[in-house]
Design a protein around this motif. Structure first.
Motif, mmCIF file in Angstrom:
data_model
loop_
_atom_site.group_PDB
_atom_site.id
_atom_site.type_symbol
_atom_site.label_atom_id
_atom_site.label_comp_id
_atom_site.label_asym_id
_atom_site.label_seq_id
_atom_site.Cartn_x
_atom_site.Cartn_y
_atom_site.Cartn_z
ATOM 1 N N PHE A 35 0.919 -1.287 0.050
ATOM 2 C CA PHE A 35 -0.189 0.017 -0.028
ATOM 3 C C PHE A 35 0.839 1.255 -0.065
ATOM 4 O O PHE A 35 0.509 2.240 -0.795
ATOM 5 N N LEU A 36 1.916 1.093 0.926
ATOM 6 C CA LEU A 36 2.708 2.375 0.968
ATOM 7 C C LEU A 36 3.511 2.810 -0.324
ATOM 8 O O LEU A 36 3.516 4.127 -0.531
ATOM 9 N N PHE A 37 3.705 2.146 -1.036
ATOM 10 C CA PHE A 37 4.659 2.052 -2.257
ATOM 11 C C PHE A 37 3.638 2.419 -3.654
ATOM 12 O O PHE A 37 4.099 1.871 -4.624
ATOM 13 N N SER A 38 2.395 2.412 -3.420
ATOM 14 C CA SER A 38 1.528 2.383 -4.616
ATOM 15 C C SER A 38 1.050 3.814 -4.910
ATOM 16 O O SER A 38 1.349 4.908 -4.074
ATOM 17 N N LYS A 39 0.681 4.183 -6.091
ATOM 18 C CA LYS A 39 0.073 5.235 -6.443
ATOM 19 C C LYS A 39 -1.157 5.798 -5.897
ATOM 20 O O LYS A 39 -1.335 6.921 -5.544
ATOM 21 N N THR A 40 -1.723 4.793 -5.447
ATOM 22 C CA THR A 40 -3.174 5.138 -4.499
ATOM 23 C C THR A 40 -2.710 5.904 -3.254
ATOM 24 O O THR A 40 -3.276 7.004 -2.791
ATOM 25 N N TYR A 41 -1.606 5.551 -2.295
ATOM 26 C CA TYR A 41 -1.117 6.025 -1.351
ATOM 27 C C TYR A 41 -0.345 7.254 -1.622
ATOM 28 O O TYR A 41 -0.727 8.380 -0.814
ATOM 29 N N PRO A 56 -12.141 3.504 3.978
ATOM 30 C CA PRO A 56 -10.875 2.736 3.754
ATOM 31 C C PRO A 56 -11.455 1.687 2.465
ATOM 32 O O PRO A 56 -10.588 1.513 1.721
ATOM 33 N N ALA A 57 -12.566 1.238 2.681
ATOM 34 C CA ALA A 57 -13.056 0.291 1.487
ATOM 35 C C ALA A 57 -12.912 1.013 0.055
ATOM 36 O O ALA A 57 -12.386 0.452 -0.725
ATOM 37 N N GLY A 58 -13.259 2.225 0.148
ATOM 38 C CA GLY A 58 -13.031 3.017 -1.326
ATOM 39 C C GLY A 58 -11.391 3.053 -1.519
ATOM 40 O O GLY A 58 -11.116 2.829 -2.904
ATOM 41 N N ILE A 59 -10.960 3.577 -0.747
ATOM 42 C CA ILE A 59 -9.230 3.425 -0.946
ATOM 43 C C ILE A 59 -8.945 2.146 -1.267
ATOM 44 O O ILE A 59 -7.925 2.061 -2.324
ATOM 45 N N PHE A 60 -9.147 1.146 -0.669
ATOM 46 C CA PHE A 60 -9.143 -0.252 -0.980
ATOM 47 C C PHE A 60 -9.228 -0.532 -2.467
ATOM 48 O O PHE A 60 -8.634 -1.173 -3.134
ATOM 49 N N ASP A 61 -10.469 -0.103 -2.825
ATOM 50 C CA ASP A 61 -10.972 -0.424 -4.119
ATOM 51 C C ASP A 61 -9.911 0.193 -5.159
ATOM 52 O O ASP A 61 -9.577 -0.301 -6.045
ATOM 53 N N MET A 62 -9.572 1.545 -4.904
ATOM 54 C CA MET A 62 -8.511 2.009 -5.781
ATOM 55 C C MET A 62 -7.106 1.485 -5.687
ATOM 56 O O MET A 62 -6.538 1.338 -6.878
ATOM 57 N N TRP A 63 -6.909 0.891 -4.633
ATOM 58 C CA TRP A 63 -5.555 0.133 -4.743
ATOM 59 C C TRP A 63 -5.830 -0.971 -5.487
ATOM 60 O O TRP A 63 -4.677 -1.452 -6.266
ATOM 61 N N GLU A 64 -6.766 -1.777 -5.414
ATOM 62 C CA GLU A 64 -7.120 -2.840 -6.159
ATOM 63 C C GLU A 64 -7.015 -2.696 -7.575
ATOM 64 O O GLU A 64 -6.814 -3.495 -8.411
ATOM 65 N N VAL A 65 -7.605 -1.605 -8.190
ATOM 66 C CA VAL A 65 -7.907 -1.173 -9.480
ATOM 67 C C VAL A 65 -6.446 -0.781 -9.908
ATOM 68 O O VAL A 65 -6.228 -1.437 -11.034
ATOM 69 N N GLU A 66 -5.692 -0.236 -9.238
ATOM 70 C CA GLU A 66 -4.339 -0.022 -9.501
ATOM 71 C C GLU A 66 -3.638 -1.173 -9.684
ATOM 72 O O GLU A 66 -2.801 -1.426 -10.771
ATOM 73 N N LEU A 67 -3.825 -2.198 -8.808
ATOM 74 C CA LEU A 67 -3.082 -3.441 -9.041
ATOM 75 C C LEU A 67 -3.323 -4.220 -10.296
ATOM 76 O O LEU A 67 -2.553 -4.743 -10.967
ATOM 77 N N SER A 68 -4.576 -4.038 -10.526
ATOM 78 C CA SER A 68 -5.028 -4.850 -12.036
ATOM 79 C C SER A 68 -5.065 -4.168 -13.187
ATOM 80 O O SER A 68 -4.570 -4.377 -14.342
ATOM 81 N N THR A 69 -4.942 -2.734 -12.986
ATOM 82 C CA THR A 69 -5.108 -1.823 -14.401
ATOM 83 C C THR A 69 -3.571 -0.800 -14.462
ATOM 84 O O THR A 69 -3.226 -0.323 -15.463
#
Length: 81
Positions: A35-41, A56-69
């Motif tokens: 999480f710390l080294f992500s664009k989302t963070y 936090p669920a919304g931020i988690f969704d953004m992190w997951e989308v970043e992970l896949s796209t």
């Protein structure tokens, strides 16, 4: 608001890392690092974006989308479709 940002980030660090850990089976520290080294963070820690209005669920969704796209801005929380 910049004085409160470390406290806000601490809350998201804990909550989002826990969501990542629970879903993907990473240790809490590995989840935190991911999480710390992500664009989302990076976006979350930018006070100009005021992303603390998301749960936090919304931020988690953004992190997951970043992970896949590769781009957290593709999240349904940020798109204007």
């Amino acid at each position: 608001m910049s004085e409160q940002l470390p406290y806000i980030l601490q809350f998201y660090d804990k909550e989002v890392s826990l969501l990542i850990s629970n879903k993907y089976g990473y240790s809490i520290m590995d989840a935190y690092r991911k999480f710390l080294f992500s664009k989302t963070y990076n976006m979350l820690s930018n006070p100009d974006l005021e992303m603390w209005e998301f749960s936090p669920a919304g931020i988690f969704d953004m992190w997951e989308v970043e992970l896949s796209t590769g781009e957290p801005r593709n999240s349904i929380y940020l798109r204007r479709d």
